[in-house]
Design a protein around this motif. Structure first.
Motif, mmCIF file in Angstrom:
data_model
loop_
_atom_site.group_PDB
_atom_site.id
_atom_site.type_symbol
_atom_site.label_atom_id
_atom_site.label_comp_id
_atom_site.label_asym_id
_atom_site.label_seq_id
_atom_site.Cartn_x
_atom_site.Cartn_y
_atom_site.Cartn_z
ATOM 1 N N ASP A 141 0.858 -1.180 0.000
ATOM 2 C CA ASP A 141 0.000 0.000 0.000
ATOM 3 C C ASP A 141 0.900 1.238 0.000
ATOM 4 O O ASP A 141 2.062 1.176 0.372
ATOM 5 C CB ASP A 141 -0.882 -0.008 1.250
ATOM 6 C CG ASP A 141 -2.041 0.978 1.166
ATOM 7 O OD1 ASP A 141 -2.067 1.793 0.227
ATOM 8 O OD2 ASP A 141 -2.897 0.935 2.057
ATOM 9 N N TRP A 143 0.366 3.824 1.912
ATOM 10 C CA TRP A 143 0.332 4.449 3.236
ATOM 11 C C TRP A 143 1.619 4.142 3.991
ATOM 12 O O TRP A 143 1.912 2.999 4.335
ATOM 13 C CB TRP A 143 -0.879 3.937 4.010
ATOM 14 C CG TRP A 143 -0.979 4.461 5.411
ATOM 15 C CD1 TRP A 143 -0.357 5.559 5.941
ATOM 16 C CD2 TRP A 143 -1.735 3.901 6.482
ATOM 17 N NE1 TRP A 143 -0.690 5.728 7.259
ATOM 18 C CE2 TRP A 143 -1.540 4.719 7.617
ATOM 19 C CE3 TRP A 143 -2.576 2.791 6.586
ATOM 20 C CZ2 TRP A 143 -2.143 4.446 8.827
ATOM 21 C CZ3 TRP A 143 -3.173 2.527 7.798
ATOM 22 C CH2 TRP A 143 -2.964 3.351 8.904
ATOM 23 N N THR A 166 -0.067 -0.796 7.904
ATOM 24 C CA THR A 166 -1.378 -1.438 7.768
ATOM 25 C C THR A 166 -2.361 -0.977 8.834
ATOM 26 O O THR A 166 -3.562 -1.175 8.703
ATOM 27 C CB THR A 166 -1.236 -2.970 7.857
ATOM 28 O OG1 THR A 166 -0.632 -3.320 9.116
ATOM 29 C CG2 THR A 166 -0.358 -3.496 6.728
ATOM 30 N N GLY A 167 -1.869 -0.382 9.896
ATOM 31 C CA GLY A 167 -2.732 0.140 10.955
ATOM 32 C C GLY A 167 -1.899 0.967 11.911
ATOM 33 O O GLY A 167 -0.734 0.680 12.136
ATOM 34 N N ARG A 278 -6.154 8.956 14.339
ATOM 35 C CA ARG A 278 -5.250 8.023 15.008
ATOM 36 C C ARG A 278 -4.714 8.559 16.326
ATOM 37 O O ARG A 278 -4.613 7.816 17.299
ATOM 38 C CB ARG A 278 -4.120 7.639 14.048
ATOM 39 C CG ARG A 278 -4.688 6.891 12.849
ATOM 40 C CD ARG A 278 -3.639 6.400 11.901
ATOM 41 N NE ARG A 278 -4.327 5.838 10.730
ATOM 42 C CZ ARG A 278 -4.147 6.236 9.493
ATOM 43 N NH1 ARG A 278 -3.284 7.185 9.227
ATOM 44 N NH2 ARG A 278 -4.829 5.681 8.495
ATOM 45 N N ALA A 341 -12.465 7.702 5.990
ATOM 46 C CA ALA A 341 -11.826 6.440 5.596
ATOM 47 C C ALA A 341 -10.862 5.964 6.676
ATOM 48 O O ALA A 341 -10.769 4.762 6.961
ATOM 49 C CB ALA A 341 -11.092 6.631 4.272
ATOM 50 N N ALA A 342 -10.132 6.890 7.301
ATOM 51 C CA ALA A 342 -9.206 6.513 8.359
ATOM 52 C C ALA A 342 -9.942 5.951 9.571
ATOM 53 O O ALA A 342 -9.476 5.009 10.214
ATOM 54 C CB ALA A 342 -8.358 7.720 8.761
ATOM 55 N N CYS A 344 -12.809 4.351 9.535
ATOM 56 C CA CYS A 344 -13.238 2.990 9.179
ATOM 57 C C CYS A 344 -12.064 2.025 9.225
ATOM 58 O O CYS A 344 -12.184 0.896 9.704
ATOM 59 C CB CYS A 344 -13.861 2.988 7.788
ATOM 60 S SG CYS A 344 -15.428 3.874 7.671
ATOM 61 N N SER A 345 -10.911 2.476 8.726
ATOM 62 C CA SER A 345 -9.725 1.624 8.735
ATOM 63 C C SER A 345 -9.290 1.313 10.159
ATOM 64 O O SER A 345 -8.879 0.182 10.462
ATOM 65 C CB SER A 345 -8.593 2.327 7.977
ATOM 66 O OG SER A 345 -7.400 1.582 8.039
ATOM 67 N N LEU A 346 -9.381 2.289 11.038
ATOM 68 C CA LEU A 346 -9.014 2.074 12.435
ATOM 69 C C LEU A 346 -9.881 1.000 13.069
ATOM 70 O O LEU A 346 -9.375 0.088 13.738
ATOM 71 C CB LEU A 346 -9.137 3.376 13.211
ATOM 72 C CG LEU A 346 -8.951 3.283 14.729
ATOM 73 C CD1 LEU A 346 -7.543 2.813 15.072
ATOM 74 C CD2 LEU A 346 -9.242 4.625 15.396
ATOM 75 N N ARG A 348 -11.548 -1.418 11.611
ATOM 76 C CA ARG A 348 -11.219 -2.726 11.044
ATOM 77 C C ARG A 348 -9.922 -3.258 11.642
ATOM 78 O O ARG A 348 -9.803 -4.457 11.935
ATOM 79 C CB ARG A 348 -11.100 -2.625 9.524
ATOM 80 C CG ARG A 348 -12.418 -2.458 8.793
ATOM 81 C CD ARG A 348 -12.253 -2.731 7.305
ATOM 82 N NE ARG A 348 -11.286 -1.828 6.692
ATOM 83 C CZ ARG A 348 -11.593 -0.662 6.142
ATOM 84 N NH1 ARG A 348 -12.866 -0.258 6.138
ATOM 85 N NH2 ARG A 348 -10.664 0.087 5.586
ATOM 86 N N GLY A 349 -8.949 -2.354 11.810
ATOM 87 C CA GLY A 349 -7.684 -2.797 12.373
ATOM 88 C C GLY A 349 -7.812 -3.271 13.804
ATOM 89 O O GLY A 349 -7.210 -4.269 14.196
#
Length: 390
Positions: A141, A143, A166-167, A278, A341-342, A344-346, A348-349
């Motif tokens: 990725d 990121w 990844t997180g 984050r 988006a961040a 949501c990613s958090l 999921r992580g």
């Protein structure tokens, strides 16, 4: 707000199978993945000249092989020195211990906590070459993507290690090029070693942020808060360094890549992701650790860190307000989309993370249902008031 959210969170101990399955990291730490790319020297030269990817007859692919890994193997970056002694000292000496633990120790001292830790090894690739190589040969990725040239390649070959995020729970900056994984004899020491690296990385992140905000004409009051945050992170590095050394561990210094000042849009997007999401989560997670860490030394350290991280989260939202007021409608929508988006990613992580019990019990990190409940509270209180664009 944090007090109210924590009030609904019972003291974390391994309970149901679900809670033991899902783990999440607290504090300012990130998860990473890496992949190894082995190139012939000739093919690497083509990439450097902008003529890659090389083609071959038959397989139509490349002459490289890749291996995806989770985290960083400590063997790829051998330890060259460790740190001991009082962080406030101004002298540097070599000492030899006779307790059978280690033979020689280089003492790195001084008030700049970012000089602690093990010196990273290997060289870096420039951003363009790194992205081109890694995205061609691996599933990397973008990121937090950075590349390192490993020194273990056979003759006439080049070993490129691609690493990406990844997180992440705390603030990073585009200038950071290291992850701090893999140094520690046991899971808790390894976690503390990574936390020390990330605390030191946050010093660089706030210093770089201060420079960019200065160039964009940010008010003096905002700049003072950023400078104070950098000073806080130096103290955090010293505190976590002591925890690592108390367990006979070591940690890698952050690798930093100098960057020019970016535009306001890029700065705003990074702050929305790294600060408003984050770092805000990191502040809540630190408060949880201060309340629930079984290890008394960690709990004591987190009491101070948690109070500072709350101010850092508030600073992120203050920067957000200042920058958004200076962006056009399209750029503001891009910032809000990145924030959503961040978030949501958090989540999921947090749901997918798996850590040994020693980490989430002794260090007090929120885990399983408790972590998801906490992050849902943040989403309701903060992030849902900034919905993604339609």
């Amino acid at each position: 707000m944090f007090t109210a959210l924590l009030a609904g969170c019972a003291k974390d101990t391994p309970g149901s199978d679900e809670e033991q399955t899902y783990g999440c990291n607290g504090g300012c730490s990130c998860d990473h993945a890496s992949a190894d790319v082995l190139l012939s020297a000739a093919d690497y030269a083509l990439w450097q000249q902008g003529e890659g990817p090389p083609t071959t007859s038959g397989d139509g692919g490349s002459t490289s092989t890749t291996t995806a890994t989770s985290g960083i193997d400590s063997s790829t970056s051998p330890m060259t020195d460790t740190t001991t002694g009082d962080a406030a000292s101004s002298s540097s000496t070599d000492t030899t211990t006779g307790d059978g633990g280690s033979s020689s120790t280089t003492v790195t001292t001084g008030t700049d906590a970012t000089t602690f830790g093990v010196e990273p090894t290997g060289g870096d690739l420039n951003d363009e070459l790194c992205a081109a190589l890694c995205q061609h040969y691996t599933a990397a990725d973008t990121w937090g993507l950075y590349c390192t040239l490993a020194d273990d390649a056979p003759p006439d070959e080049v070993h490129v290690v691609c690493t990406w995020t990844t997180g992440c729970d705390g603030r990073r900056h585009a200038c950071l090029r290291s992850s701090g994984e893999g140094m520690g004899a046991d899971p808790l020491t390894a976690w503390l070693a990574r936390a020390a690296h990330d605390e030191a990385g946050s010093v660089h992140a706030f210093d770089a942020l201060h420079s960019e905000l200065t160039d964009h004409g940010a008010p003096a009051s905002l700049l003072r808060r950023v400078r104070r945050a950098a000073a806080d992170e130096r103290r955090h590095t010293i505190a976590v360094d002591r925890l690592v050394r108390a367990r006979r561990g070591a940690w890698r210094r952050p690798r930093v890549h100098p960057m020019p000042t970016r535009g306001l849009r890029a700065l705003a997007i990074e702050n929305a992701v790294e600060g408003c999401v984050r770092e805000t989560w990191a502040a809540l997670s630190a408060a949880h650790q201060a309340a629930h860490a079984r290890n008394p030394a960690i709990r004591t350290a987190m009491l101070t860190i948690a109070a500072d991280e709350r101010r850092h989260a508030e600073l992120a939202w203050a920067i957000d307000a200042w920058v958004l007021a200076r962006l056009g409608a399209a750029d503001r929508r891009a910032v809000e989309f990145a924030r959503s988006a961040a978030a949501c990613s958090l989540r999921r992580g947090l749901a997918a993370r798996r850590l040994p019990p020693a980490v989430f019990i002794d260090a007090g990190v929120p885990h399983g249902a408790s972590a998801l409940r906490l992050v849902a509270g943040l989403a309701a209180a903060l992030w849902r008031s900034h919905p993604p664009p339609g």
